[in-house]
Scaffold this active site. Structure first.
Site, PDB file in Angstrom:
ATOM      1  N   SER A   1      -9.672  -0.113   7.495  1.00 49.08           N
ATOM      2  CA  SER A   1      -9.109   0.055   6.153  1.00 49.08           C
ATOM      3  C   SER A   1      -8.463  -1.188   5.549  1.00 49.08           C
ATOM      4  O   SER A   1      -8.177  -1.201   4.349  1.00 49.08           O
ATOM      5  CB  SER A   1      -8.085   1.192   6.154  1.00 49.08           C
ATOM      6  OG  SER A   1      -8.739   2.427   6.077  1.00 49.08           O
TER       7      SER A   1
ATOM      8  N   LYS B   1       0.845  -1.194   0.000  1.00 51.04           N
ATOM      9  CA  LYS B   1       0.000   0.000   0.000  1.00 51.04           C
ATOM     10  C   LYS B   1       0.879   1.242   0.000  1.00 51.04           C
ATOM     11  O   LYS B   1       1.880   1.301   0.722  1.00 51.04           O
ATOM     12  CB  LYS B   1      -0.908  -0.030   1.243  1.00 51.04           C
ATOM     13  CG  LYS B   1      -1.941   1.090   1.306  1.00 51.04           C
ATOM     14  CD  LYS B   1      -2.803   0.952   2.564  1.00 51.04           C
ATOM     15  CE  LYS B   1      -3.863   2.038   2.654  1.00 51.04           C
ATOM     16  NZ  LYS B   1      -4.659   1.933   3.891  1.00 51.04           N
TER      17      LYS B   1
ATOM     18  N   SER C   1      -9.658   2.034   3.235  1.00 46.12           N
ATOM     19  CA  SER C   1      -8.786   2.740   2.315  1.00 46.12           C
ATOM     20  C   SER C   1      -7.788   1.854   1.558  1.00 46.12           C
ATOM     21  O   SER C   1      -7.214   2.295   0.569  1.00 46.12           O
ATOM     22  CB  SER C   1      -7.999   3.814   3.072  1.00 46.12           C
ATOM     23  OG  SER C   1      -7.106   3.220   3.991  1.00 46.12           O
TER      24      SER C   1
END
Lengths: 490, 95
Positions: A182, A83, A158
């Protein structure tokens, strides 16, 4: 095809490892297969911000050289996506924000160092909501990511880039971060396995800070075994993160057994909220029945009455911490800087005005308000006290139950654009995951079925530093079902 | 709780965040709406409850006061928008 029966890019970590160990495949073959698959599907999912193809192939060669000498670790030669909130030395790390669009970290996050120590193959960086603030990956400053199960739906957020990538087999595994859900919420939306470890279990050094008392890095994988393998690698004390905890790291893979006899599981009624999708509820009830058939003792009607206060407490605490953390983006040290300004303060204000997107600005404003003179007691201090009550409630529940079972989200993935104009509706999609960050306890989301061809996630929560029990339950359920083996068609 | 334009501008100033007029208008509406949803907390009696700042039950963490290797000057300045003589450069602060 290989002797496991899957295409190379579809392999799990543990299957790829066996094939690499016996030299049935090479890391270069595996990496090329994954890179080619990314080239085929990426224009549909848009899961990645940066792909480091050449560097990945060089690392794969290095891994193969090491394996030839008889040295192999569980992650050696296996491709991973990270990420874009986790610092990678020499690889642009943007947080999906214009303000960090050209930021190249001079160091690796501790988790990345740990992967590299095993000669993992870093493929690149995944899309996300800007600064990890969001629940749909639509807040990326660059482009939205699409859910592999239905390209007109969001992947969640997210960490939506990481979960969409794993659902679409664009990497063998990925890393995400979880501040209020997330990792778990997008894992549920994309039908993959996502773990948020206990706060303090994994070093946050090199994780670009959102809300420091809630943030935690965790694995996004194709099954539970892989999740345990990654936690084995990334967990542990780090002198560079004073909130990491010096407890020994057990071998999490040794808890993967298929009988649940003697385990007491609580079903908190507040998580089956009003307005919840009835079909999602049915899927969860069926999954809970399966857990019972595996030998677990199910206790319906457990009550965690402060759950209804968690959303408000979270949306005060997290923005308050964010408003302080993001004050570092001042246009002086790194990142975007607006030089057309009257003076230094004007430069900082304009840098932030043009560098941050709408959700980040909204949270900075909300957090600054909650911390400002006259409102601190009513909002921030109040939320911290509510945090105590929520944490106590979990502590008490775990004196009676080994784990709690809930849906990961009240609905399946929603349509792109459906909630972008309504912050409150967007915040509500994390209603089942954010109390867990407030309490700091660990939780996993695993695939538990489908509603209208969209995946449904089951969340398993346990007490602080008891990931073992979570893996045990998740593995037993996974072995009794085949949801995790059903693939999205792209 | 309704946030006026003046309050929104004051918060933005505290946060060193430039906003244009349409953003001030939007945040006045949106933040008021969000704060309204937070009112649920005020109904909760928290007298006698201590605040929690972190969940890991850690106390202060110290290390030996010993210098160790850190990033080189080149690395530290690598991403600087402006630099001069091994320093970050900004506009003059004193007239």
């Amino acid at each position: 095809m290989n002797r496991i029966g899957n295409k190379l890019y579809q392999l799990t970590i543990h299957d790829a490892h066996e094939l690499l160990k016996h030299r049935d495949i090479s890391s270069v073959e595996l990496t090329k297969s994954v890179l080619q698959h990314i080239a085929n599907v990426e224009q549909k999912t848009r899961a990645c911000i940066t792909i480091t193809k050449d560097a990945a192939l060089r690392k794969a060669e290095e891994a193969d050289n090491l394996i030839r000498t008889g040295n192999i670790n569980p992650l050696t030669g296996i491709p991973v996506l990270i990420k874009d909130v986790i610092c990678t030395k020499g690889i642009r790390t943007t947080c999906a924000s214009k303000i960090l669009q050209n930021f190249v970290p001079p160091y690796d996050a501790t988790v990345v160092e740990k992967l590299k120590a095993q000669k993992a193959v870093v493929l690149g960086k995944t899309n996300m909501d800007e600064f990890a603030m969001g629940s749909s990956t639509e807040n990326s400053a660059f482009f939205p990511t699409h859910n592999p199960w239905d390209l007109s739906c969001v992947p969640g957020g997210s960490s939506g880039g990481s979960t969409a990538a794993i659902a679409a087999d664009e990497a063998t595994y990925a890393l995400g971060s979880d501040t209020g859900g997330s990792i778990r919420q997008p894992a549920g939306f994309c039908g993959v396995t996502g773990l948020k470890p206990t706060y303090g279990r994994v070093s946050r050094y090199g994780l670009i800070a959102f809300a420091s008392s809630l943030d935690q890095i965790g694995p996004i994988t194709k099954d539970v075994t892989d999740s345990a393998i990654i936690l084995n690698t990334i967990a542990g004390y780090d002198t560079k993160d004073s909130t990491s905890v010096p407890y020994p790291v057990p071998d999490y893979t040794s808890y993967l057994t298929s009988k649940l006899k003697g385990l007491r599981l609580g079903i908190p009624q507040e998580y089956f909220v009003e307005g919840m999708n009835q079909e999602v509820k049915t899927v969860l009830e069926t999954a809970i029945n399966t857990l019972e058939q595996l030998g677990a003792e199910i206790h319906w009607g457990v009550s965690l009455p402060h759950t209804k206060h968690a959303l408000a407490a979270y949306y005060i605490l997290a923005p308050a911490e964010a408003s302080a953390n993001l004050s570092r983006y001042d246009g002086v040290k790194y990142g975007f800087s607006e030089q057309n300004a009257d003076n230094v303060i004007d430069m900082t204000r304009k840098t932030r005005q043009f560098g941050f997107g709408p959700e980040v600005k909204r949270r900075i404003m909300l957090g600054t308000y909650a911390l400002s003179a006259g409102y601190y007691d009513a909002y921030y201090l109040k939320a911290q006290k509510v945090r105590t009550l929520i944490k106590q409630e979990f502590d008490e529940a775990f004196q009676q139950y080994d784990a709690l079972i809930t849906p990961t989200s009240p609905t399946t993935a929603f349509k792109l654009g459906e909630k972008t104009d309504d912050p409150i509706q967007m915040y509500l999609s994390d209603v089942c995951t954010l109390p867990i960050n407030i309490a700091g306890v660990p939780a996993i989301s695993i695939p538990a079925g489908f509603v209208n061809n969209l995946p449904v996630g089951m969340q398993i929560i346990s007490k602080h530093f008891n990931e073992e029990t979570i893996f045990h339950i998740a593995y037993a359920y996974e072995q009794a079902t085949d949801w995790h083996q059903i693939k999205a068609t792209l | 709780m309704k946030l006026s334009h003046k309050q929104v501008k004051h918060i933005a100033w505290l946060a060193r965040l430039g906003l244009d007029e349409s953003e001030v208008d939007k945040f006045s509406y949106q933040l008021s709406n969000i704060l309204k949803n937070f009112e649920v907390l005020q109904q909760l009696d928290t007298s006698g409850v201590l605040p929690t700042t972190q969940s890991a039950s850690l106390s202060n963490v110290f290390r030996e006061d010993k210098a160790s290797e850190s990033l080189s000057k080149t690395d530290v300045l690598l991403n600087a928008p402006r630099q001069k003589e091994d320093c970050f450069e900004v506009q003059a602060i004193l007239e």
